[in-house]
Design an enzyme around this catalytic site. Structure first.
Site, mmCIF file in Angstrom:
data_model
loop_
_atom_site.group_PDB
_atom_site.id
_atom_site.type_symbol
_atom_site.label_atom_id
_atom_site.label_comp_id
_atom_site.label_asym_id
_atom_site.label_seq_id
_atom_site.Cartn_x
_atom_site.Cartn_y
_atom_site.Cartn_z
ATOM 1 C CG PHE A 140 69.008 73.202 45.067
ATOM 2 C CD1 PHE A 140 67.840 73.765 45.567
ATOM 3 C CD2 PHE A 140 70.229 73.674 45.535
ATOM 4 C CE1 PHE A 140 67.901 74.775 46.520
ATOM 5 C CE2 PHE A 140 70.291 74.675 46.482
ATOM 6 C CZ PHE A 140 69.120 75.232 46.983
ATOM 7 C CG ASP A 225 74.747 74.022 39.929
ATOM 8 O OD1 ASP A 225 75.793 73.941 40.604
ATOM 9 O OD2 ASP A 225 73.653 74.386 40.401
ATOM 10 C CE LYS A 254 76.010 72.899 48.797
ATOM 11 N NZ LYS A 254 75.135 73.194 47.658
#
Ligand SMILES: *Cc1c(COP(=O)(O)O)cnc(C)c1O
Length: 406
Positions: A140, A225, A254
């Site tokens: 993702f 990532d 995040k």
């Protein structure tokens, strides 16, 4: 359902794009790892806003940074630079392999920049035909068209028309599969060192090392990532540090702002130098307000005390989940690193992750899933031990309910 909740649910359906299915309760206030809803009901937070509120809610250092910068300067655009952005970039460089930083506002934007940089670097410095990106099933990387296309879940990328081309997906942790598709036309291999949304699946040591070697052999960039796994989440500032395998480009988001939207792409001077003024950009990216909060978050997270505390909390989470499991036999595996943990449901409970989330909410616990079969834990990195005990007691009640009605 209380009246305020019913009203909120009604309003949500009237005013919002129907892409989310939020919980019935509406959080209005948080402190540390506790959250309160409109009715004043209190919850223990094991979700952390999906690995974002890494210092809990309203951490005093972040609140102070936000107040202070809020009275000074909010935004100037990238027509001007600003002090908090320069300070934050320098601190990220000092703490990592990186020599250059690009700031954006979300994980997807940082990844979009990373993929564009990888393509641009290859086409301008090596060959115009070097555009292949190798990525992984269940990965993702965000929701822009490029990032869903590199992501390994067709349900997120189908139906939006033609996708960016020359992207190949292979199974995660399968070095032979990478070896079979990598060639001199490959510009990048993109992966999450711990797949998050895809099921909390850490990379193996030999896989990451092998991919690094293959990238070097084919002059391809290795892109990590770390949008979810970065900023202390797995017990080191970035997960690549556990493996001793250094990427060429790293993205993080995040937890970077502890709840204030900001993301960063880190890279080397050599790779960054492929780009010139105007090649890429953003209006908000690196704005003073976001950078001031992120600087405060980095200052707190990147300390030996916080890092050591993550390992201790990891131990307590795993131990307690295993204790719950000896009684209910509901998990086949508890896995993950630091405070990014997944508990995989046993076959009898496949598809039940959301039922357990609902039961947990009614016991006063905020929890995540990663797909239909995995409970995911991404609490504050400084969650109080008493909050872990209380949250686990509530989780056990929720599981007892779901097992009982099974
Ligand atoms: C959440 C996430 C993203 C996307 O971040 P957004 O801020 O939602 O755009 C990208 N990659 C990983 C690994 C993530 O967990």
């Amino acid at each position: 359902m209380a009246k305020q909740q019913a009203v909120a649910r009604d309003t949500f359906e009237k005013v919002m794009l129907p892409i989310y299915a939020p919980a019935d309760f509406v959080p209005v206030r948080g402190k540390g790892s506790r959250v309160w809803d409109q009715q004043g009901r209190e919850y223990v937070d094991f979700a952390g806003g999906i690995a974002v509120t890494a210092l809990g809610h309203c951490h005093p250092a972040l609140v102070a940074a936000l107040h202070e910068q809020g009275e000074k300067l909010w935004h100037v655009s990238n027509v001007f630079t600003n002090e908090p952005a320069l300070r934050l970039a320098q601190k990220l460089i000092d703490a990592t392999f990186a020599e250059r930083v690009f700031f954006a506002n979300s994980g997807a934007e940082a990844n979009e920049a990373a993929f564009k940089l990888a393509r641009y670097y290859a086409s301008s410095k090596i060959s115009p035909f070097k555009s292949k990106i190798i990525a992984f099933h269940h990965a993702f990387h965000g929701r822009t068209l490029f990032t869903v296309s590199v992501g390994g879940q067709p349900k997120y990328s189908d139906g939006f028309g033609p996708k960016p081309a020359d992207i190949v997906h292979v199974p995660f942790n399968d070095l032979d599969a990478v070896r079979a598709v990598i060639d001199d036309h490959t510009c990048a291999v993109v992966l999450e060192p711990v797949q998050g949304e895809g099921g909390v699946m850490p990379a193996t040591q030999s896989f990451l090392q092998g991919v690094r070697e293959l990238c070097d052999r084919h002059q391809a960039l290795l892109v990590f990532d770390e949008v979810q796994s970065g900023m202390g989440r797995t017990g080191k500032l970035f997960t690549y540090m556990h493996y001793g395998v250094t990427p060429d480009i790293l993205t993080t988001a995040k937890a970077l702002g502890g709840g204030f939207p900001i993301s960063a792409m880190l890279t080397t001077h050599e790779i960054a130098s492929a780009m010139q003024v105007g090649t890429h950009g953003t209006t908000y990216g690196g704005n003073p307000l976001a950078c001031a909060v992120a600087e405060a978050a980095l200052d707190v997270i990147n300390t030996p005390e916080v890092m050591a505390g993550i390992e201790e909390r990891h131990g307590l989470f795993v131990e307690t989940l295993e204790k719950i499991n000896t009684q209910y036999n509901i998990f086949t595996q508890v896995r993950g690193m630091g405070l990014l943990l997944g508990a995989e449901l046993s076959p009898a409970y496949h598809g039940k992750a959301r039922d357990i989330l609902h039961a947990a909410a009614s016991e006063g616990l905020m929890l995540l899933n990663a797909g239909p079969d995995i409970l995911r834990f991404a609490p504050s990195l400084v969650i109080e031990f008493a909050d872990i005990h209380e949250g686990m007691a509530r989780l056990e009640k929720a599981i007892a309910k779901v097992v009982g009605s099974h």
